[in-house]
Design an enzyme around this catalytic site. Structure first.
Site, PDB file in Angstrom:
ATOM      1  N   TYR A 114       7.043  -0.838   7.311  1.00  0.00           N
ATOM      2  CA  TYR A 114       5.962  -1.018   6.344  1.00  0.00           C
ATOM      3  C   TYR A 114       6.521  -0.649   4.975  1.00  0.00           C
ATOM      4  O   TYR A 114       7.244   0.345   4.838  1.00  0.00           O
ATOM      5  CB  TYR A 114       4.781  -0.091   6.678  1.00  0.00           C
ATOM      6  CG  TYR A 114       3.740  -0.045   5.569  1.00  0.00           C
ATOM      7  CD1 TYR A 114       2.687  -0.949   5.542  1.00  0.00           C
ATOM      8  CD2 TYR A 114       3.847   0.893   4.533  1.00  0.00           C
ATOM      9  CE1 TYR A 114       1.748  -0.926   4.514  1.00  0.00           C
ATOM     10  CE2 TYR A 114       2.916   0.920   3.502  1.00  0.00           C
ATOM     11  CZ  TYR A 114       1.874   0.012   3.501  1.00  0.00           C
ATOM     12  OH  TYR A 114       0.974   0.031   2.476  1.00  0.00           O
ATOM     13  N   GLU A 202       1.613  -4.888  -0.621  1.00  0.00           N
ATOM     14  CA  GLU A 202       2.146  -4.480   0.683  1.00  0.00           C
ATOM     15  C   GLU A 202       3.002  -5.572   1.319  1.00  0.00           C
ATOM     16  O   GLU A 202       2.676  -6.751   1.206  1.00  0.00           O
ATOM     17  CB  GLU A 202       1.007  -4.184   1.664  1.00  0.00           C
ATOM     18  CG  GLU A 202       0.194  -2.966   1.350  1.00  0.00           C
ATOM     19  CD  GLU A 202      -0.909  -2.753   2.387  1.00  0.00           C
ATOM     20  OE1 GLU A 202      -1.011  -1.637   2.902  1.00  0.00           O
ATOM     21  OE2 GLU A 202      -1.669  -3.694   2.677  1.00  0.00           O
TER      22      GLU A 202
END
Length: 219
Positions: A114, A202
Site C-alpha cells: 500500500y 493512494e
C-alpha cells in the site's frame, strides 16, 4: 470535492513517471473485447483484468473486478459488470451503477504494497504511508496491525526530499532495481498529490512483479 476514477488517477500517475500497466476504458461489451484484443497484440497479454470504474474502493469484494484468461471470458465478465449496481463498503447500501470498465493486462504479482499520501490536518503536514499489507483495506490494517504501516511526515518548511522516499522504500523491504523503482513511484505519487492539490492519493496495491519490477495496478 472531486473523486477520480481509477483510469483517470492512473493517467495522472503516468504523467509523473509512475509505472502503470497498459489499460483501455470501455463502455460496451464489444469495446471491452476489442480492448483485450489490442492488449493481446501490443502487450502479448494472455491474462486480462476487467475492472468496474466507480468512485469507491472494495470493488473486488463486490464482484466488480474479474480475472479473465480468454477473450470469451472478457466478453462474459464485461457483460456481467457493465450496468451492474455495485455495492461496496464505500458506496453505502445504494451502491453505484457501473457505466465504464477498465480492461488491463494481467500482472504477475509477487508482493503487494500500500502506498498513500494524505494531509494530516492535526499536524498541518502531508504524510506519506507505506505498508507491506497491500491489496486489502488500509483501514483494516490500521485497526488490526498498525505496526505494519510506516509513516513519514513532510515538514512544510523542508518539503519533500529524496531521503523521505528512500526511508519508505527501506520500510517496504526492497533492494536493487525494485528499491530504485519504488523510490521513483513514491516521488511520483507525492508530486502528483501536491500538483493536483489532493487531500488523498493512494496506490493500492503497488506491486512487485515476478520479474522484480514495481507497478501501480490500482489508483
Amino acid at each position: 470535492f472531486m473523486k477520480l476514477h481509477e483510469y483517470q488517477a492512473k493517467g495522472i500517475l503516468r504523467d509523473h513517471d509512475v509505472p502503470v500497466p497498459q489499460g483501455i476504458v470501455a463502455e460496451t461489451v464489444d469495446e471491452a473485447v476489442a480492448a483485450a484484443e489490442r492488449l493481446q497484440k501490443e502487450e502479448d497479454a494472455t491474462l486480462f483484468v476487467v475492472k468496474a470504474q466507480i468512485h469507491a474502493g472494495g470493488r473486488g469484494k463486490g464482484g466488480g473486478v474479474k480475472l479473465a484468461d480468454s477473450l470469451d471470458e472478457v466478453r462474459e465478465y464485461a457483460d456481467d459488470i457493465l450496468g451492474m449496481n455495485l455495492v461496496t463498503h464505500q458506496t453505502g447500501e445504494d451502491g453505484q451503477k457501473v457505466r465504464k470498465i477498465l480492461v488491463t493486462a494481467g500482472v504477475d504479482i509477487a508482493q503487494e504494497y500500500y502506498l498513500g499520501v494524505t494531509l494530516d490536518r492535526e499536524k498541518s503536514m502531508n504524510v506519506i504511508m507505506v505498508s507491506t499489507e497491500g491489496g486489502v483495506d488500509i483501514e483494516t490494517v490500521a485497526e488490526e496491525s498498525p505496526e505494519k504501516i510506516h509513516k513519514v511526515g513532510i515538514d512544510p518548511s523542508l518539503g519533500f526530499r529524496p531521503f523521505h522516499a528512500r526511508q519508505l522504500a527501506f520500510a517496504m523491504d526492497l533492494e536493487g532495481d525494485a528499491f530504485k523503482q519504488a523510490v521513483n513511484a513514491i516521488t511520483g505519487l507525492y508530486e502528483a498529490f501536491v500538483e493536483t492539490d489532493s487531500t488523498l492519493a493512494e496506490i493500492n496495491p503497488l506491486v512487485k512483479t515476478g520479474q522484480g519490477t514495481i507497478e501501480a495496478v490500482d489508483a
